[in-house]
Motif scaffolding. Structure first.
Motif: not given
Length: 762
Positions: A577-606
């Motif tokens: 997600g961080h790399e997608y955001v750095a490349l200004e691909d916000f849509e895929n960045g949001i998907k990556s962060y959401q994937s992390a939260l599906r694995i661990d809802a307390r993964h607060y940096n997502s």
């Protein structure tokens, strides 16, 4: 013949000869087809990382152990619905979970990954109640934020439970040994008949085997329910856990032996254990990443956006670059409001640890220091442990007739050694005392009370503090405190203590990223790849290496490789997600962060990463929601408070924003970000004098931060003090800001004499 084949399979497994074990076990199942022998074959395939083979072998079987092994294979193949169905059949709601504590633990993992938090917590607690030494279950409870205090879990009641388990196992072992002796006696007589035919000499032995209590012909590895102890465990396979292959030796320090009792236990396949095989299969093959944290720095320093909020990468420090380039002044930027650098020698908390971590007794090897001396764990008081050890030793060598006279001191077998119940109890209390300290430290870390966690870890005996796992937890705690220098020291010591372990090294690579230690980071990545190129931590380190060089596309490919190797590795999703955001691909960045939260809802940096994306997209309500979720998980982070205040300011809720900035400043007085944002809010409220006071104070902490001078110049311009404004704009340019900031400052200089009203209309 059946007994010989089973012994051959177990012998091959003990020596990690998996191909031979599979071949001979196939002969066994062909000659003597039974579900118990199928369990043995499935176990061979599972240990050879062939879960799909075990899946097809055990599909449709009914015995409890078969259901457990089938669930293991389903879990490894990511067939979570099938795994749940076989552990808890819907048509038989009253059926017990197979294999006791490991079965409940496996079911807890399934519920956790299918987002059923309450059910997961219930089963993890069940596993702990059955087996108080099931550390992995307590670890999962900590990750879910539902763990009780360690003193309430690892208490005296748990010690009595352990004592009862070992006494039951010892009794079963004695019965099994008696049955084996009877079998051997009959076998000897049968084979001693000179006029007996081979058929006559074979059948009595096999029949006698099947009459042995506990179904001995399947007991060494994968026996059915009759061979299982009361907690559903399986004996004697704890030493089958194959370590990751190591291509090269990473350190001059030789790693300690992987199993303390390998030689003693390896030759005794009938020795009882609690649930070693079950724990082995769950913990070694399917354990999810334990610690997820927000690298409180996944955000660019504030100067990335001069008069608006900055976008994240990893660091939110205003003076991160300046601090990393100047060794002496970097301590002004790191640290979470507490400076403990004088606690030990050399001005570092870990400097004395560095000394004692490599100091062993004269003439004694590293392995002896950690293992020979570690047979009985010293929890708090070394003298008390020595007294207990001497008492146990005397009870072991005392007159056996005196032991028989008292029921309380009837000798039982523990690990092949005869020990009294009182000695077992005292040993259990010592182990639980150690687990109380480790558990409380880990629980506090998962609650992000990191300074408290460090204080607890400092109570550990030296031999346990200087292990790889503890030092990694110490390093992670310092990362949460944004004290990257101390984190680097802790992880370096962890590498020296356990050069073969990859635990937490993905976090270590991020620490080196923040410190801009490109050479150390490159070396670490090469070491990890040579150790295990199939570990996600290795590819995360390589990805951070490329990201530090601003090659975000290559970094993204490496992080995606880490996700491919372990789809449940939440931190790898976040880094994507961080790399997608750095490349200004916000849509895929949001998907990556959401994937992390599906694995661990307390993964607060997502949650934090999503907040940053929405803040940059000016979706301020969404941004405030996600920052608040991160704040609820980690209420101690000054960085999260700062950005939550920024989102509130964007929503024109200035009073709440100022209150949040005050809390952020109190949480970490050395963090310049909330002070800068507070000045920005005060300027928007036209409280120019108060804003200048805050900036003057901030300049003491970050004297080389161009954005501070630029904001001061903007305030002086608003007050029509053009000379001072020009002076501060010039100072900001002299500090060599980024190209974007240079353009913004030059534009402000050109409009220096333009009134604000006209400037706003332009």
């Amino acid at each position: 013949m059946e007994a010989i084949l089973i012994d051959c399979v177990n012998h091959s497994l003990r020596h990690f000869m998996h191909r031979n074990a599979i071949f001979m076990c196939e002969r066994l199942c062909a000659e003597f087809p039974s579900e118990t022998n199928l369990q043995l074959l499935a176990g061979c395939y599972l240990q050879n990382n062939q879960a799909y083979s075990a899946y097809h072998i055990l599909k449709g079987t009914q015995m409890a152990q078969s259901r457990y092994l089938f669930a293991i294979s389903c879990f490894q193949m990511d067939l979570l619905n099938e795994a749940e169905a076989v552990l808890c059949p819907t048509n038989e709601p009253g059926l017990e979970v197979p294999n006791g504590a490991p079965g409940h633990y496996l079911l807890g993992l399934i519920y956790r990954y299918t987002d059923r938090r309450k059910s997961a917590i219930h089963h993890f607690k069940q596993a702990l109640s059955i087996d108080p030494l099931f550390w992995a279950a307590y670890e999962e409870l900590c990750i879910l934020g539902a763990a009780e205090e360690a003193t309430a879990v690892f208490d005296e009641a748990a010690a009595f439970c352990i004592q009862k388990q070992y006494m039951n196992h010892a009794s079963a072992s004695q019965n099994l040994s008696t049955s084996i002796e009877d079998r051997n006696l009959v076998s000897a007589r049968n084979f001693g008949l000179e006029d007996g035919s081979p058929r006559q000499s074979k059948h009595p032995q096999v029949n006698n085997l099947r009459d042995i209590p506990g179904n001995y012909h399947g007991a060494p590895t994968l026996g059915g329910p009759a061979s299982q102890p009361s907690n559903g465990g399986l004996p004697n396979l704890s030493f089958y856990n194959t370590p990751s292959p190591m291509a090269t030796q990473l350190s001059s320090v030789a790693p300690p032996p992987l199993c303390r009792n390998m030689q003693a236990n390896g030759s005794n396949p009938s020795m009882p254990g609690s649930d070693n095989f079950s724990r082995l299969t769950v913990n070694s093959n399917m354990q999810a990443p334990r610690r997820k944290f927000v690298d409180e720095g996944k955000l660019r320093k504030i100067s990335g956006r001069l008069f608006s909020d900055s976008g994240p990468r990893r660091s939110t420090r205003l003076a991160a670059e300046a601090g990393s380039n100047q060794n002496t002044s970097s301590t002004l930027v790191v640290g979470n409001g507490t400076n403990n650098s004088s606690k030990y020698l050399g001005g570092s908390k870990l400097s004395s640890m560095a000394i004692r971590s490599v100091t062993v007794r004269k003439g004694q090897s590293w392995a002896n220091e950690n293992y020979d001396e570690g047979i009985r764990n010293d929890a708090f008081d070394d003298s008390r442990a020595n007294n207990t050890s001497s008492n146990c030793s005397s009870s072991l060598t005392g007159d056996s007739r005196s032991l028989e006279t008292e029921v309380a001191t009837i000798p039982v077998g523990v690990g092949g050694v005869i020990a009294s119940p009182s000695c077992i109890l005292s040993g259990a209390l010592e182990i639980l005392g150690l687990l109380r300290t480790l558990g409380e430290g880990y629980r506090l870390s998962c609650m992000y009370r990191c300074q408290d966690a460090l204080d607890v870890y400092m109570k550990l005996p030296h031999k346990h503090y200087n292990t790889g796992w503890v030092l990694c937890q110490v390093g992670k705690a310092y990362v949460e405190l944004v004290d990257y220098l101390e984190a680097d020291r802790a992880f370096s010591l962890a590498r020296r203590a356990s050069p073969y372990s990859l635990e937490g090294l993905d976090v270590y690579s991020t620490v080196l990223y923040h410190l801009k230690e490109d050479m150390k980071l490159s070396y670490l990545a090469q070491e990890l790849i040579s150790t295990d190129r199939l570990a996600p931590q290795s590819w995360c380190a390589i990805g951070n290496c490329y990201s530090l060089q601003k090659d975000h596309e290559t970094a993204l490919k490496n992080f995606q490789r880490a996700v491919q190797l372990d789809s449940r590795f939440a931190y790898a999703h976040t880094l994507c997600g961080h790399e997608y955001v750095a490349l200004e691909d916000f849509e895929n960045g949001i998907k990556s962060y959401q994937s992390a939260l599906r694995i661990d809802a307390r993964h607060y940096n997502s949650w934090h990463g999503l907040g940053m994306v929405y803040l940059r997209q000016e979706k301020n309500e969404f941004s405030e929601h996600h920052f608040r979720m991160a704040f609820q998980i980690n209420p101690c982070s000054s960085v999260i408070m700062s950005y939550l205040g920024t989102a509130l300011h964007a929503l024109k809720r200035n009073e709440e924003a100022l209150e949040m900035m005050e809390r952020a400043i109190l949480a970490d007085k050395k963090n310049p970000l909330p002070m800068y944002q507070k000045a920005n809010i005060l300027m928007s409220l036209e409280s120019f004098d108060e804003a200048l006071e805050v900036l003057e104070e901030l300049r003491e902490y970050a004297p080389r931060e161009s954005s501070v001078y630029a904001l001061m110049g903007k305030i002086y311009k608003r007050r029509n003090m053009h000379e001072k404004a020009m002076l501060h704009f010039g100072l900001a340019l002299d500090l060599k800001p980024s190209a974007t900031d240079v353009a913004t400052i030059k534009a402000a200089i050109e409009k220096l004499h333009v009134p604000d009203e006209l400037e706003d209309s332009l």
